[in-house]
Motif scaffolding. Structure first.
Motif, mmCIF file in Angstrom:
data_model
loop_
_atom_site.group_PDB
_atom_site.id
_atom_site.type_symbol
_atom_site.label_atom_id
_atom_site.label_comp_id
_atom_site.label_asym_id
_atom_site.label_seq_id
_atom_site.Cartn_x
_atom_site.Cartn_y
_atom_site.Cartn_z
ATOM 1 N N SER A 195 -56.561 1.956 50.982
ATOM 2 C CA SER A 195 -55.761 3.141 51.255
ATOM 3 C C SER A 195 -56.317 4.359 50.527
ATOM 4 C CB SER A 195 -54.301 2.910 50.872
ATOM 5 O OG SER A 195 -54.183 2.680 49.488
ATOM 6 N N ALA A 196 -57.089 4.125 49.452
ATOM 7 C CA ALA A 196 -57.688 5.234 48.717
ATOM 8 C C ALA A 196 -59.085 5.566 49.234
ATOM 9 C CB ALA A 196 -57.754 4.893 47.227
ATOM 10 N N GLY A 197 -59.550 4.842 50.253
ATOM 11 C CA GLY A 197 -60.844 5.128 50.840
ATOM 12 C C GLY A 197 -62.002 4.348 50.242
ATOM 13 N N PHE A 198 -61.719 3.383 49.361
ATOM 14 C CA PHE A 198 -62.786 2.591 48.757
ATOM 15 C C PHE A 198 -63.084 1.375 49.616
ATOM 16 C CE2 PHE A 198 -60.839 4.705 45.120
ATOM 17 C CZ PHE A 198 -61.962 5.242 44.513
ATOM 18 N N GLN A 199 -64.358 1.031 49.732
ATOM 19 C CA GLN A 199 -64.741 -0.175 50.450
ATOM 20 C C GLN A 199 -65.891 -0.828 49.714
ATOM 21 O OE1 GLN A 199 -65.042 -0.161 54.575
ATOM 22 N NE2 GLN A 199 -63.138 0.894 54.866
ATOM 23 N N ALA A 200 -65.937 -2.157 49.777
ATOM 24 C CA ALA A 200 -67.039 -2.884 49.147
ATOM 25 C C ALA A 200 -68.324 -2.575 49.901
ATOM 26 C CB ALA A 200 -66.758 -4.373 49.164
ATOM 27 N N SER A 201 -69.372 -2.265 49.176
ATOM 28 C CA SER A 201 -70.618 -1.901 49.830
ATOM 29 C C SER A 201 -71.587 -3.064 49.957
ATOM 30 C CB SER A 201 -71.286 -0.756 49.071
ATOM 31 O OG SER A 201 -71.568 -1.164 47.748
ATOM 32 N N ARG A 202 -71.347 -4.142 49.228
ATOM 33 C CA ARG A 202 -72.235 -5.293 49.334
ATOM 34 C C ARG A 202 -71.493 -6.556 48.958
ATOM 35 N NH1 ARG A 202 -74.158 -6.985 44.352
ATOM 36 N NH2 ARG A 202 -73.677 -5.583 42.658
ATOM 37 N N ALA A 203 -71.999 -7.673 49.400
ATOM 38 C CA ALA A 203 -71.386 -8.963 49.076
ATOM 39 C C ALA A 203 -71.838 -9.392 47.686
ATOM 40 C CB ALA A 203 -71.797 -10.004 50.109
ATOM 41 N N PHE A 204 -70.995 -10.118 47.011
ATOM 42 C CA PHE A 204 -71.375 -10.676 45.721
ATOM 43 C C PHE A 204 -72.425 -11.753 45.925
ATOM 44 C CE2 PHE A 204 -68.806 -9.068 42.340
ATOM 45 C CZ PHE A 204 -67.729 -8.481 42.977
ATOM 46 N N ALA A 205 -73.264 -11.940 44.929
ATOM 47 C CA ALA A 205 -74.288 -12.974 44.998
ATOM 48 C C ALA A 205 -73.656 -14.353 45.117
ATOM 49 C CB ALA A 205 -75.185 -12.907 43.770
ATOM 50 N N THR A 206 -72.454 -14.519 44.585
ATOM 51 C CA THR A 206 -71.778 -15.807 44.667
ATOM 52 C C THR A 206 -71.269 -16.080 46.072
ATOM 53 O OG1 THR A 206 -69.715 -14.785 43.959
ATOM 54 C CG2 THR A 206 -71.061 -15.796 42.253
ATOM 55 N N GLY A 207 -71.173 -15.057 46.898
ATOM 56 C CA GLY A 207 -70.804 -15.223 48.291
ATOM 57 C C GLY A 207 -69.329 -15.435 48.554
ATOM 58 N N GLY A 208 -68.650 -16.233 47.758
ATOM 59 C CA GLY A 208 -67.274 -16.583 48.070
ATOM 60 C C GLY A 208 -66.206 -15.716 47.441
ATOM 61 N N PHE A 209 -66.574 -14.874 46.502
ATOM 62 C CA PHE A 209 -65.568 -14.084 45.801
ATOM 63 C C PHE A 209 -65.489 -12.671 46.363
ATOM 64 C CE2 PHE A 209 -66.590 -17.148 42.383
ATOM 65 C CZ PHE A 209 -65.325 -17.672 42.219
ATOM 66 N N PRO A 210 -64.275 -12.192 46.601
ATOM 67 C CA PRO A 210 -64.124 -10.797 47.040
ATOM 68 C C PRO A 210 -64.376 -9.869 45.855
ATOM 69 C CG PRO A 210 -61.979 -11.774 46.664
ATOM 70 C CD PRO A 210 -63.001 -12.881 46.482
ATOM 71 N N PRO A 211 -64.633 -8.599 46.113
ATOM 72 C CA PRO A 211 -64.812 -7.669 44.997
ATOM 73 C C PRO A 211 -63.506 -7.534 44.213
ATOM 74 C CG PRO A 211 -64.752 -6.499 47.094
ATOM 75 C CD PRO A 211 -64.738 -7.961 47.412
ATOM 76 N N PRO A 212 -63.595 -7.237 42.921
ATOM 77 C CA PRO A 212 -62.370 -7.081 42.133
ATOM 78 C C PRO A 212 -61.541 -5.913 42.652
ATOM 79 C CG PRO A 212 -64.336 -6.769 40.764
ATOM 80 C CD PRO A 212 -64.794 -7.018 42.152
ATOM 81 N N ARG A 213 -60.246 -6.046 42.537
ATOM 82 C CA ARG A 213 -59.342 -4.964 42.930
ATOM 83 C C ARG A 213 -58.771 -4.328 41.680
ATOM 84 N NH1 ARG A 213 -56.171 -8.088 47.762
ATOM 85 N NH2 ARG A 213 -57.944 -8.166 49.159
ATOM 86 N N LEU A 214 -58.680 -3.037 41.683
ATOM 87 C CA LEU A 214 -58.145 -2.311 40.547
ATOM 88 C C LEU A 214 -56.808 -1.702 40.930
ATOM 89 C CD1 LEU A 214 -61.428 -0.469 39.524
ATOM 90 C CD2 LEU A 214 -60.544 -2.637 38.652
ATOM 91 N N PHE A 215 -55.845 -1.816 40.026
ATOM 92 C CA PHE A 215 -54.508 -1.296 40.278
ATOM 93 C C PHE A 215 -54.115 -0.344 39.157
ATOM 94 C CE2 PHE A 215 -54.726 -5.504 42.149
ATOM 95 C CZ PHE A 215 -54.311 -5.256 43.446
ATOM 96 N N ASP A 216 -53.535 0.777 39.526
ATOM 97 C CA ASP A 216 -53.036 1.666 38.500
ATOM 98 C C ASP A 216 -51.650 1.183 38.053
ATOM 99 O OD1 ASP A 216 -51.121 2.594 40.367
ATOM 100 O OD2 ASP A 216 -52.358 4.287 40.938
ATOM 101 N N TYR A 217 -51.188 1.749 36.963
ATOM 102 C CA TYR A 217 -49.930 1.345 36.354
ATOM 103 C C TYR A 217 -48.758 1.453 37.338
ATOM 104 C CZ TYR A 217 -46.048 1.196 33.064
ATOM 105 O OH TYR A 217 -44.883 0.869 32.423
ATOM 106 N N GLU A 218 -48.693 2.550 38.061
ATOM 107 C CA GLU A 218 -47.591 2.772 39.003
ATOM 108 C C GLU A 218 -47.555 1.702 40.093
ATOM 109 O OE1 GLU A 218 -44.272 4.096 40.768
ATOM 110 O OE2 GLU A 218 -45.054 4.810 38.859
ATOM 111 N N THR A 219 -48.708 1.325 40.627
ATOM 112 C CA THR A 219 -48.761 0.295 41.669
ATOM 113 C C THR A 219 -48.243 -1.028 41.138
ATOM 114 O OG1 THR A 219 -50.637 1.379 42.737
ATOM 115 C CG2 THR A 219 -50.284 -0.936 43.274
ATOM 116 N N VAL A 220 -48.669 -1.380 39.936
ATOM 117 C CA VAL A 220 -48.238 -2.653 39.351
ATOM 118 C C VAL A 220 -46.740 -2.635 39.077
ATOM 119 C CG1 VAL A 220 -48.452 -4.186 37.344
ATOM 120 C CG2 VAL A 220 -50.501 -3.180 38.377
ATOM 121 N N THR A 221 -46.256 -1.611 38.386
ATOM 122 C CA THR A 221 -44.845 -1.597 37.999
ATOM 123 C C THR A 221 -43.897 -1.405 39.174
ATOM 124 O OG1 THR A 221 -44.965 0.759 37.442
ATOM 125 C CG2 THR A 221 -45.313 -0.830 35.647
ATOM 126 N N SER A 222 -44.366 -0.784 40.250
ATOM 127 C CA SER A 222 -43.483 -0.591 41.401
ATOM 128 C C SER A 222 -43.466 -1.801 42.338
ATOM 129 C CB SER A 222 -43.866 0.670 42.168
ATOM 130 O OG SER A 222 -45.147 0.542 42.735
#
Length: 105
Positions: free
Chosen positions: A21-48
């Protein structure tokens, strides 16, 4: 491990990835292949999107998995931060873990 569980609950309740929703997208796959990129959450998203009850449930599930020997928890990494004009003094502890059979760590 606990954070991953809380993150899954936040995503499920929010109905969308905050990164997309913020316009970020993963640009490449991880070398491990099976793991998605980490997601970051701000304080408001977590607490709400999470309650204390959600956190307690996640911690209980994590300790159950740990007691069953299904969790790999390496030693924490420590980074000391010297005092400077932009940071410190302080430190940072980085902790990780993996629950066997899950798609995240």
């Amino acid at each position: 491990m606990i954070f991953a569980s809380l993150a899954r609950q936040a995503i499920r309740k929010a109905g969308a990835s905050p990164l997309k929703s913020a316009g970020f997208q993963a640009s490449r796959a991880f070398a491990t292949g099976g793991f998605p990129p980490p997601r970051l959450f701000d304080y408001e998203t977590v607490t709400s999107n999470l309650t204390v009850g959600d956190a307690i449930d996640s911690v209980e599930e994590a300790f159950k998995a740990l007691a069953k020997g299904k969790v790999d928890v390496p030693m924490p990494m420590h980074i000391g931060v010297d005092e400077s004009s932009v940071a410190g003094p302080g430190d940072c502890h980085i902790k990780g873990g993996y629950v066997s059979g899950t798609t995240t760590f």
